[in-house]
Design an enzyme around this catalytic site. Structure first.
Site, PDB file in Angstrom:
ATOM      1  N   GLY A   1      12.980  28.693  16.336  1.00 44.67           N
ATOM      2  CA  GLY A   1      11.531  28.533  16.449  1.00 44.67           C
ATOM      3  C   GLY A   1      11.080  28.544  17.895  1.00 44.67           C
ATOM      4  O   GLY A   1       9.903  28.580  18.173  1.00 44.67           O
ATOM      5  N   CYS A   2      12.035  28.521  18.815  1.00 46.01           N
ATOM      6  CA  CYS A   2      11.685  28.538  20.225  1.00 46.01           C
ATOM      7  C   CYS A   2      11.916  29.960  20.735  1.00 46.01           C
ATOM      8  O   CYS A   2      13.021  30.474  20.622  1.00 46.01           O
ATOM      9  CB  CYS A   2      12.583  27.555  20.955  1.00 46.01           C
ATOM     10  SG  CYS A   2      11.828  26.853  22.389  1.00 46.01           S
TER      11      CYS A   2
END
Lengths: 415, 140
Positions: free
Chosen positions: B50-51
């Site tokens: 998600g980063c």
């Protein structure tokens, strides 16, 4: 503005143009917005905003079906919009212009529909290493489904296609070639006429992803002799959610429908359905009517300014930005092709692109950072991504100066 | 120091700054001071999803408390990781699971970092808590 004095030889009246785009007067983080993310989406002129507004206030009705006045009027307006697109691309016939949701949708349409009829086990599809994922994944998927092989034309360090390799890849097994007209990450203008001529010599059709070309350069599909051409309205100052597929009549007629439903038929019975003629065969359901009309308004606007002037003006911006950025230490331009349009991508030694993008945003400068949906390309350069500055004809040299100052500041902070 | 006390310490630190450039400069400094993760832990399974910028997080249980080490290839992200490590490291799994981490909003980090980053931050916190939960379950 100095910009007007120094680069108005192209006939671009920058102050008048900027006044046409209300969003450009916005402030971001307390600073005047410098919008350099045009490759992602372009801002909209009043003309387009008003066309959408007018449609919903006065013209809304469904097209191609009602007998009433509103429906007739809007059907005519929508078909006029189609003809505006036809003229813009210099397509031979309006029915070769299919309204879609965007470039991605256009490519998916061709990949899916073309593959059903023409691609089978052992066949090959050629794309290139610099493609946007939208011009890789639809082909990868149909190749997997049909047991075909996806091949990619490599690039050199400058970000140009290695044409000898392309010639080597073309084989009797090749069923279609799909390449970007202009690279979204590098700005490279590919030698598409040469690509098409070589493919056609072997009776192979060519699809061009024109998403990053149409906003910057004149496109003539008959002169290019491409078989399919795709672009999105929102990158050429039109609304989001609408795009275009140009296809040569012979291919569009031969290909089966992509999605089926309302509007795509002549007669329906449970035994057999007869599909409509082009382009309705490929336009299932109620389309984005206002989007089509908004796109026509955007193209009219662009054509009033003139694409030759736009190309020249933007070339000036790109050259200026390139010269200025080269003065900065540790900055490496990614994509140094001889022919480029609208895009300046770069990496800074030892600094992650996200950090630069985050700090530039604090200064009101909007850029894109990351892989730009071109992971195979970014992998080629062995970097985590780039910072991409992408121009439109409403950008100025002053904005480039603000960006360069901001970049210097960001680098100082991050080193 | 409790988690809340460290959070308050960070809030006080960030209040010293007048503008966002200073806050980012501070964040960058914090990133530089982050204990670097042992390279043997910089593996695919330690990557935080998600980063967009890459973040590696390693968690270890020492005397009932979790010690986090982390790294990122982007320095501002690394600064954010540093803040999280500073707040949560050396606490019990229960303390970590109960931490509200309101300071992120208070110092304006969540609001001022772009959604992509913000999502990264959210994913990072989630991962830290998931690791705490895993240690808690194991020790019960």
């Amino acid at each position: 503005m100095n910009a007007t004095k120094t680069i108005d030889t192209t006939g671009i009246d920058i102050e008048k143009i900027r006044a046409d785009f209300p969003l450009l007067s916005r402030k971001v983080n307390g600073k005047p917005l410098v919008y350099f993310d045009n490759g992602a989406t372009a801002q909209k002129p009043n003309r387009v905003i008003e066309a959408l507004n007018h449609y919903y206030r006065f013209d809304n009705a469904n097209i191609h079906r009602g007998v009433h006045t509103l429906s007739r009027e809007i059907t005519l307006a929508y078909e006029n919009a189609r003809n505006t697109v036809r003229k813009h691309l210099n397509a031979a016939n309006p029915y070769e212009i299919v309204f879609t949701k965007g470039t991605t949708d256009s490519i998916n349409l061709v990949a899916s529909s073309f593959a059903k009829k023409y691609i089978s086990r052992g066949d090959e599809v050629i794309v290139s290493v610099m493609e946007h994922h939208s011009n890789i994944l639809p082909w990868q998927q149909v190749c997997e489904e049909r047991g075909a092989i996806l091949k990619a034309i490599p690039i050199n360090e400058a970000g140009e296609l290695v044409m000898e390799e392309y010639y080597r890849l073309l084989s009797p097994k090749t069923k279609i070639v799909a390449v970007a007209h202009v690279s979204n990450t590098l700005g490279t203008i590919n030698p598409v006429k040469e690509i098409i001529a070589a493919a056609h010599a072997k009776n192979i059709p060519v699809l061009l992803d024109g998403a990053q070309a149409v906003p910057h350069i004149k496109v003539d599909v008959q002169e290019l002799d491409c078989d399919f051409y795709c672009f999105s309205a929102h990158k050429v100052f039109g609304p989001t959610g609408v795009g275009i597929l140009y296809g040569k009549e012979k291919w569009l007629n031969a290909m089966p429908p992509y999605q089926v439903g309302g509007g795509t038929i002549k007669t329906v019975s449970f035994e057999k359905t007869e599909y409509a003629d082009l382009p309705l065969k490929f336009e299932a359901g109620t389309p984005d009517i206002s989007g089509g009309i908004g796109l026509a308004a955007a193209l009219d606007y662009v054509n009033e300014i003139g694409l030759d002037a736009i190309t020249e003006y933007e070339h000036g911006l790109l050259q200026y930005a390139t010269t200025e950025i080269k003065k900065l230490k540790d900055v490496k331009i990614i994509g140094t092709a001889k022919e480029k349009a609208g895009v300046l991508s770069f990496a800074v030694e030892g600094i992650h692109p996200f950090d630069i993008g985050t700090l530039l945003d604090q200064l009101g400068v909007a850029v894109r950072t990351g892989h730009h949906c071109t992971q195979p390309l970014v992998a080629f350069y062995c970097i985590p991504g780039t910072v991409r500055v992408s121009f439109a004809f409403y950008n100025t040299k002053e904005e480039i100066n603000i960006f360069i100052e901001g970049l210097e500041k960001a680098i100082r902070m991050l080193k | 120091m409790t988690i809340e006390e460290t959070e308050q310490e960070i809030v006080d630190e960030f209040e010293l700054f007048d503008d966002w450039m200073q806050k980012y400069e501070h964040l960058i400094e914090l990133g530089k001071s982050l204990p670097i993760i042992d390279s043997k832990h910089k593996t695919e399974d330690k990557l935080i999803k998600g980063c967009q910028a890459q973040v590696w997080l390693h968690s270890e249980l020492k005397d009932g408390k979790i010690v986090y080490t982390a790294d990122s290839d982007a320095i501002i992200t690394k600064g954010m990781v540093a803040l999280m490590v500073r707040v949560l490291s050396n606490h019990t799994p229960d303390e970590i699971l109960n931490a509200k981490l309101d300071f992120v909003d208070t110092i304006g980090l969540k609001q001022h970092l772009s959604p992509t980053r913000s999502n990264g931050l959210v994913s990072m916190i989630k991962q830290m808590k998931m690791d705490a939960f895993a240690f808690k379950v194991k020790s019960e």
